[in-house]
Design a protein around this motif. Structure first.
Motif, short mmCIF file in Angstrom:
data_model
loop_
_atom_site.label_atom_id
_atom_site.label_comp_id
_atom_site.label_asym_id
_atom_site.label_seq_id
_atom_site.Cartn_x
_atom_site.Cartn_y
_atom_site.Cartn_z
N LEU A 39 -34.56 17.15 22.31
CA LEU A 39 -34.73 15.79 22.81
C LEU A 39 -33.79 14.82 22.12
O LEU A 39 -33.29 13.87 22.73
N SER A 40 -33.51 15.05 20.83
CA SER A 40 -32.61 14.16 20.09
C SER A 40 -31.23 14.13 20.72
O SER A 40 -30.60 13.07 20.81
N ARG A 41 -30.75 15.28 21.15
CA ARG A 41 -29.43 15.31 21.78
C ARG A 41 -29.40 14.44 23.02
O ARG A 41 -28.44 13.71 23.28
N LEU A 42 -30.49 14.50 23.83
CA LEU A 42 -30.57 13.65 25.01
C LEU A 42 -30.54 12.18 24.64
O LEU A 42 -29.79 11.38 25.23
N PHE A 43 -31.31 11.79 23.62
CA PHE A 43 -31.38 10.39 23.22
C PHE A 43 -30.06 9.92 22.60
O PHE A 43 -29.65 8.78 22.79
N PHE A 44 -29.38 10.80 21.87
CA PHE A 44 -28.08 10.42 21.31
C PHE A 44 -27.05 10.23 22.42
O PHE A 44 -26.18 9.35 22.33
N ASP A 45 -27.13 11.04 23.47
CA ASP A 45 -26.23 10.87 24.62
C ASP A 45 -26.39 9.48 25.21
O ASP A 45 -25.41 8.79 25.49
N GLN A 46 -27.64 9.07 25.38
CA GLN A 46 -27.90 7.76 25.98
C GLN A 46 -27.59 6.63 25.00
O GLN A 46 -27.11 5.57 25.40
N LEU A 47 -27.88 6.87 23.71
CA LEU A 47 -27.64 5.83 22.71
C LEU A 47 -26.16 5.46 22.65
O LEU A 47 -25.80 4.31 22.38
N ALA A 48 -25.29 6.44 22.91
CA ALA A 48 -23.85 6.20 22.84
C ALA A 48 -23.36 5.28 23.94
O ALA A 48 -22.34 4.61 23.79
N VAL A 49 -24.09 5.23 25.06
CA VAL A 49 -23.62 4.42 26.20
C VAL A 49 -24.44 3.16 26.39
O VAL A 49 -24.03 2.25 27.12
N LEU A 50 -25.61 3.09 25.75
CA LEU A 50 -26.45 1.90 25.90
C LEU A 50 -25.90 0.76 25.05
O LEU A 50 -25.35 0.99 23.97
N GLU A 51 -26.05 -0.44 25.53
CA GLU A 51 -25.56 -1.61 24.81
C GLU A 51 -26.50 -1.96 23.66
O GLU A 51 -27.71 -2.05 23.85
N GLU A 52 -25.92 -2.11 22.48
CA GLU A 52 -26.73 -2.42 21.32
C GLU A 52 -27.41 -3.78 21.49
O GLU A 52 -26.80 -4.74 21.95
N GLY A 53 -28.68 -3.84 21.12
CA GLY A 53 -29.43 -5.07 21.26
C GLY A 53 -30.31 -5.11 22.49
O GLY A 53 -31.20 -5.96 22.59
N THR A 54 -30.10 -4.18 23.42
CA THR A 54 -30.92 -4.13 24.63
C THR A 54 -32.23 -3.41 24.33
O THR A 54 -32.30 -2.60 23.39
N PRO A 55 -33.27 -3.65 25.12
CA PRO A 55 -34.54 -2.93 24.92
C PRO A 55 -34.36 -1.42 25.03
O PRO A 55 -35.01 -0.66 24.30
N GLU A 56 -33.49 -0.97 25.93
CA GLU A 56 -33.26 0.47 26.10
C GLU A 56 -32.64 1.08 24.85
O GLU A 56 -33.03 2.17 24.41
N HIS A 57 -31.69 0.36 24.26
CA HIS A 57 -31.05 0.85 23.03
C HIS A 57 -32.06 0.90 21.89
O HIS A 57 -32.12 1.90 21.13
N ALA A 58 -32.87 -0.14 21.76
CA ALA A 58 -33.88 -0.18 20.70
C ALA A 58 -34.90 0.94 20.88
O ALA A 58 -35.32 1.59 19.91
N TYR A 59 -35.29 1.20 22.15
CA TYR A 59 -36.25 2.28 22.42
C TYR A 59 -35.67 3.64 22.03
O TYR A 59 -36.33 4.44 21.37
N ALA A 60 -34.41 3.87 22.42
CA ALA A 60 -33.78 5.16 22.11
C ALA A 60 -33.66 5.35 20.59
O ALA A 60 -33.96 6.42 20.06
#
Length: 286
Positions: A39-60
């Motif tokens: 699961l960590s690999r999936l979340f790291f994939d998304q963390l790399a493309v999500l904008e820092e400061g967004t709720p999605e980035h904070a959740y990941a």
């Protein structure tokens, strides 16, 4: 963040990857370590493309932290001998190392996150010990020199088959001999013991450390004697003071003193005995 899903297996994560959404994990701390790795690999994939400061980035990011708390507990386990109270601090410090590892992990290196994170966690814990567990405060450069000194001593001892000299240590550590000695001295400040601490193996079973260290300082009594003697010597005549000086300061024999004064050795002996008796009497008055 897409369809709400409770993911506790890697299979659930794979399904959501195709939709481009992150799975919503109800309690990330309860995800099994094996599933957390995938699961960590999936979340790291998304963390790399999500904008820092967004709720999605904070959740990941927060989910990654909670899912991998088992790494902190694993790393802190090697320090369990320090007691339950200190273990709480160790885990908290280890969490800082985990967060640093998450923020600096790069999937492109094709390394397992666990292999990357453990050194960060352990390093943070060791730094905590270095900065907070010294019995006596010493500068950080000396704390680091102590660690370097321990490694150099171990390396040279195994290589030479004996305890290395200061010169050999200074050459290996690229430090001056004075700096090596200073590091050795600083090492004494790492641990401390109470002088009232009981010593095991003593016959009475109650002896304390202070019973076995230090000696009575006889020089303190000499200081008192000198202060009491000074005014008594000042009251002597010039010849008597001169005889005392030649006998006890210049350390001349009675014969040599007699030659200087132009008198016999026996006469010097009588004068010296009379003067010393007077001084002893004066010392006993108080």
């Amino acid at each position: 963040m897409g369809t709400a899903t409770t993911a506790t297996t890697a299979e659930a994560a794979t399904t959501d990857t195709r939709t481009g959404n992150l799975p919503e994990i109800t309690d990330p701390t309860k995800v099994a370590p094996k599933d957390a790795r995938q699961l960590s690999r999936l979340f790291f994939d998304q963390l790399a493309v999500l904008e820092e400061g967004t709720p999605e980035h904070a959740y990941a990011r927060n989910t990654l932290i909670e899912m991998n708390m088992s790494l902190v507990r694993f790393a802190a386990g090697r320090f369990r001998s320090r007691g339950p109270e200190e273990m709480e601090d160790i885990v908290q410090v280890g969490m800082i190392g985990l967060i640093k590892a998450i923020d600096r992990f790069d999937l492109s290196r094709e390394a397992e996150f666990t292999s990357f994170a453990i050194p960060y966690i352990v390093g943070e814990i060791k730094r905590f010990f270095r900065d907070t567990t010294w019995a006596v405060h010493v500068p950080r450069r000396l704390q680091e020199a102590r660690v370097q000194l321990a490694r150099a001593t171990e390396e040279l001892s195994s290589r030479l088959g004996r305890t290395p000299t200061v010169k050999e240590l200074s050459e290996l550590m690229s430090l001056s001999e004075d700096e090596v000695r200073e590091a050795r001295l600083a090492s004494n400040g790492y641990n401390s013991s109470s002088l009232d601490a009981a010593i095991g193996g003593s016959e009475d079973g109650e002896s304390a450390l202070q019973d076995f260290i230090g000696n009575e300082d006889t020089d303190l009594a000499l200081v008192e004697d000198f202060h009491a003697l000074a005014p008594l010597i000042a009251e002597l005549g010039e010849r008597d003071r001169r005889i005392i000086h030649m006998r006890f300061v210049e350390e001349l024999t009675q014969a040599q003193i007699g030659e200087r004064l132009g008198v016999s050795q026996m006469h010097v002996s009588r004068l010296l005995s009379r003067t010393l008796a007077r001084l002893r009497a004066g010392m006993m008055v108080d």
